[in-house]
Design an enzyme around this catalytic site. Structure first.
Site, PDB file in Angstrom:
ATOM      1  N   GLU A 152      11.106  -9.773 -13.935  1.00 15.12           N
ATOM      2  CA  GLU A 152      11.229 -10.330 -15.395  1.00 15.12           C
ATOM      3  C   GLU A 152      11.969  -9.445 -16.472  1.00 15.12           C
ATOM      4  OE1 GLU A 152       6.871 -10.802 -16.976  1.00 15.12           O
ATOM      5  OE2 GLU A 152       6.777 -12.566 -15.523  1.00 15.12           O
ATOM      6  N   GLU A 271       5.783 -16.117  -9.691  1.00 15.15           N
ATOM      7  CA  GLU A 271       4.617 -15.955 -10.208  1.00 15.15           C
ATOM      8  C   GLU A 271       4.038 -17.206 -11.032  1.00 15.15           C
ATOM      9  OE1 GLU A 271       3.850 -12.494 -12.883  1.00 15.15           O
ATOM     10  OE2 GLU A 271       5.457 -11.439 -11.534  1.00 15.15           O
TER      11      GLU A 271
END
Ligand code: AHR
Length: 475
Positions: A152, A271
């Protein structure tokens, strides 16, 4: 059907690894949790984060345990004892049949540190880091083929977050050196971690363009929730998962076309899950604190099934997907002392993953639809199918809160000849959730009443249910 194990909360400690538990084996793994996880037939297991990865220095987690440092880690404000590290993770993967998938630290770490981790795992023991592995008990290589280039990195909350152009440089430098050590590895570049990010798509374009053929995959993340307490709308979120996948695949195809490359990056949805109730993310300086221990209900299980249906429908572009996470932290399994609880989403995942081999089919749904507030019109039935020789796996969710649905299955060029097995997951109401007091409120039961006539199968799906069935095809 991958999973994700992060050093966060009680996922590792008190989750898979808990030497003090009555269920611990001699190596300290929790056998009750591992037995439950083995029912989920997970494929790749991503580790060690997540946000944790962006502050993690892998060398803290190797070697004799009594010499490993306890670190104050900043992603979750927790204490990390490092009693579980690379070698314990690999041993767990071997035992569970999981494909290792490691996220390197491109936040506070260097490209060289990432390269050294590949050497530790994958090189024969004739150089510095590989020799360390041998000294730590593994003469054979760990043979880790899947590596994520950070986590991320588009998010300002990420340790070491930088703009797309700078991340691309870091990722290219790390990726090149990592492949120089072992050219057989595959790399996942960080993509947009959410559809709501300001840099959505533009981040992905820049990263893919700069990295060129070094990026085998680009990552997607998605957490969803019933924020407005509107169940029909929440169940329609599947449409936006389809859209997210198609948009990211478009970015990959755009860059491939623009750069006239023979190679297209595929999608790694590393995810995904339901996560919106519990935002306890500050570990307050504790070891294994209770963080984001979401409790899941029936409607969440239907949404988890929706993610899986969407991945199967897009198996031509989504090559890897990892539910986040596996135990205690937004997970299908919870522990409390020596007790363990299987949540509603456990059963949804199990129904799919145990039927996960074969070729995803192109499906079409003809039937009633409804207009959702946020995601447009969706069919009441959400479905996907997999063909493996003469075995047809069919998955179907009935999103109606009130009505059963007659569900008819036909294959364009084959006749359905028999019914092998099937389960249905439902519960008393959308908010029904398993608890230690009522552990089997939302669980699977046998799917009954499948009729086969003229090569077509028919079954009634109860309202708010997920069904999975294995059918036999004739000629
Ligand atoms: O899965 C929990 C966290 O969610 C991960 O660490 C992070 O990557 C994401 O924001």
């Amino acid at each position: 059907f991958g999973g994700f194990l992060e050093h966060m909360g009680r996922a590792v400690y008190e989750g898979v690894y808990d030497p003090k538990s009555a269920h611990a084996d001699r190596a300290g793994y929790r056998t009750d949790v591992l037995d439950a996880l083995s029912r989920l037939k997970m494929t790749a297991m991503r580790y060690p984060g997540g946000n944790f990865a962006s502050g993690y220095h892998w060398m803290d987690g190797i070697g004799p345990r009594d010499r490993r440092p306890t670190m104050r880690e900043l992603a979750w404000q927790s204490l990390e004892s490092n009693q579980f590290g690379t070698d314990e993770y690999i041993a767990l993967c071997r035992r569970m049949g999981w494909t290792p998938m490691i996220t390197v630290n491109l936040g506070t770490g260097t490209p060289e540190e990432a390269r050294n981790w590949v050497e530790y795992c994958n090189a024969p023991p004739d150089s510095k880091y590989a020799q360390m592995r041998a000294e730590n008990g593994a003469a054979e290589t760990h043979n880790v083929k899947l590596w994520c280039l950070g986590n991320e990195m588009d998010g300002p909350w990420q340790l070491g977050h930088v703009p797309a152009g700078q991340y691309a440089i870091r990722a290219q430098q790390a990726g090149k050196m990592m492949k120089d050590v072992d050219k057989s590895i595959e790399l996942v570049a960080c993509g947009s971690c959410g559809v709501g990010m300001d840099t959505y798509m533009e981040w992905d374009r820049q990263v893919l363009e700069y990295m060129g053929d070094l990026a085998d995959y680009i990552s997607l993340h998605r957490y969803v929730g019933n924020h407005d307490d509107d169940t029909p709308d929440y169940l329609a979120v599947t449409a936006s998962i389809d859209k997210q996948i198609e948009e990211m695949d478009t970015a990959c195809r755009f860059v491939q076309a623009k750069t006239r490359s023979k190679k297209r990056a595929y999608l790694c949805f590393d995810e995904w899950n339901v996560w919106y109730r519990n935002h306890q993310a500050d570990g307050a300086g504790k070891h294994a604190p209770h963080l984001i221990e979401e409790v899941y209900n029936l409607e969440d299980a239907l949404v988890v099934a929706g993610f899986l249906n969407s991945f199967i429908r897009h198996a031509d572009s989504v090559k890897i997907a990892n539910i986040a996470q596996i135990v205690n932290v937004i997970a299908p399994i919870l522990t409390r002392g020596d007790e363990m609880l299987l949540q509603s989403i456990f059963y949804a995942f199990e129904m799919f993953a145990t039927r996960g081999t074969g070729v995803a089919l192109q499906i079409g749904v003809d039937g009633p639809a409804y207009a959702s507030k946020t995601y447009g019109e969706v069919t009441t039935i959400d479905t996907s199918a997999i063909l493996d020789g003469d075995t047809l796996q069919v998955f179907a969710t009935n999103r109606s809160l009130t009505d059963s649905a007659e569900f008819e299955i036909a294959v364009a060029d084959r006749a359905i000849a028999g019914f092998n097995s099937g389960e249905v997951l439902t519960g008393p109401d959308p908010k029904a959730a398993n608890s230690y007091e009522q552990p089997n409120l939302v669980t699977t039961g046998p799917l009954k009443g499948v009729e086969i006539k003229g090569g077509v199968a028919t079954v009634m799906l109860p309202p708010l249910s997920v069904a999975a069935m294995t059918l036999k095809l004739g000629t």
